[in-house]
Design a protein around this motif. Structure first.
Motif, PDB file in Angstrom:
ATOM      1  N   LYS A  45     118.791  63.432 -49.526  1.00  0.00           N
ATOM      2  CA  LYS A  45     119.742  62.055 -49.814  1.00  0.00           C
ATOM      3  C   LYS A  45     118.637  61.214 -50.696  1.00  0.00           C
ATOM      4  N   ASP A 118     117.617  53.211 -47.294  1.00  0.00           N
ATOM      5  CA  ASP A 118     118.873  53.586 -48.304  1.00  0.00           C
ATOM      6  C   ASP A 118     119.295  55.232 -48.038  1.00  0.00           C
ATOM      7  N   SER A 122     122.277  57.127 -46.417  1.00  0.00           N
ATOM      8  CA  SER A 122     123.078  58.307 -46.839  1.00  0.00           C
ATOM      9  C   SER A 122     122.962  59.488 -46.175  1.00  0.00           C
ATOM     10  N   ARG A 243     128.653  59.617 -53.023  1.00  0.00           N
ATOM     11  CA  ARG A 243     129.294  58.490 -52.037  1.00  0.00           C
ATOM     12  C   ARG A 243     129.230  57.255 -52.862  1.00  0.00           C
TER      13      ARG A 243
END
Ligand code: A3P
Length: 283
Positions: A45, A118, A122, A243
């Protein structure tokens, strides 16, 4: 997450999905690298697909972007050995588990790093959407698992620190997701100079267009996905990847207390890291 879900098994202390067969992991060290192999390394990710797409457009001659070395069963090693052109090999493996021959041959690696907050968010969504990953609890319990390194591919901290420690043995270019978002042409120039590729500004502009989040996301809607052609060992379904593609989404998830705990752990673990100076870490 329990290993008994059948989706996860633990190898060398690191959780892997059933998509990485134990026999393959056990035999990784028999893999024969080639001097011109290029590794694309990441903790999940962190922008793996984005980097892979850039690489596809960067090479003027024929190269093969392979599936990750840790994806599949024992036949993977033979499959890779049958490729005639230059191999670009993605991996989420920790440095310790990287086949020794890559280290002996001093193959180049590009490692993409993203703000771990982050990355954690994710990965939380990935756990929810990806049928190859077990069901997880709500965000607070998941975040504790992430900090303990009990998620797939293990601890974010250990992954980064392991690769950083050996950066000179295996020549590694570290790239930062947030810096790429800010100035992609600059990142592409860095990659080109690391690899000795000549590229002009027009070509860089084209690559930036083709690898924008919106372009990549809409391409996926049109593509038919090939289950064997993946750059992430955790899924072959690219629809799960695109996403939000933003910086700072963590602020929508972290409570003040969670943020404080995360910062304390980051400070302790990353204290001696020189990479930490470049990581886009937000308090
Ligand atoms: P989000 O879940 O925050 O949206 P990986 O490829 O390593 O699985 O990483 C996936 C993350 O990279 C996702 O983050 C995804 O949206 C983001 N991403 C993928 N392609 C991107 C692009 N072209 N530009 C920016 N971010 C991208």
């Amino acid at each position: 997450m329990s290993a008994s879900s059948g989706l996860i098994h633990v190898f060398n202390g690191i959780p892997f999905t059933a998509r990485s067969a134990p026999e393959l992991l056990r035999s990784l060290n028999t893999f024969q690298a080639r001097d011109d192999d290029l590794l694309l390394v990441s903790y999940p990710k962190s922008g793996t697909h984005w980097l892979a797409e850039i690489m596809k457009h960067l090479y003027p001659s024929k190269v093969s972007l392979t599936a990750p070395i840790e994806f599949g069963d024992l036949s993977k090693l033979e499959e890779l050995s049958n490729i005639n052109s230059k191999r670009i090999i993605p991996t989420h493996l920790s440095y310790d588990m990287l086949p020794t021959d890559f280290k002996v041959k001093k193959c180049k690696a590009i490692y993409i790093i993203r703000n771990p907050k982050d990355t954690a968010v994710s990965l939380f969504h990935y756990y929810r959407e990806n049928p190859h990953l077990p069901t997880i609890d709500a965000w607070p319990a998941y975040l504790e698992m992430f900090l303990r390194g009990e998620v797939v591919c293990g601890s974010w901290f250990d992954h980064i620190l392991g690769w950083e420690e050996h950066r000179n043995e295996t020549p590694t270019l570290f790239l930062y997701y947030e810096a790429m978002k800010k100035d992609l042409p600059k990142a592409i120039r860095k990659i080109s100079s690391f690899l000795g590729i000549n590229i002009n500004d027009n070509e860089i502009g084209e690559i930036c267009k083709k690898t924008s989040f919106s372009e990549m996301r809409s391409n996926v809607e049109r593509e038919r996905s090939d289950p064997n052609h993946t750059v992430c060992s955790l899924t072959s379904n690219k629809r799960l990847i695109f996403r939000k593609g933003t910086v700072g989404d963590w602020k929508n998830y972290f409570s003040n207390r969670q943020n404080r705990l995360f910062d304390e752990m980051y400070q302790t673990k990353m204290d001696s890291s020189t990479l930490a100076k470049c990581i886009h870490y937000e308090n």
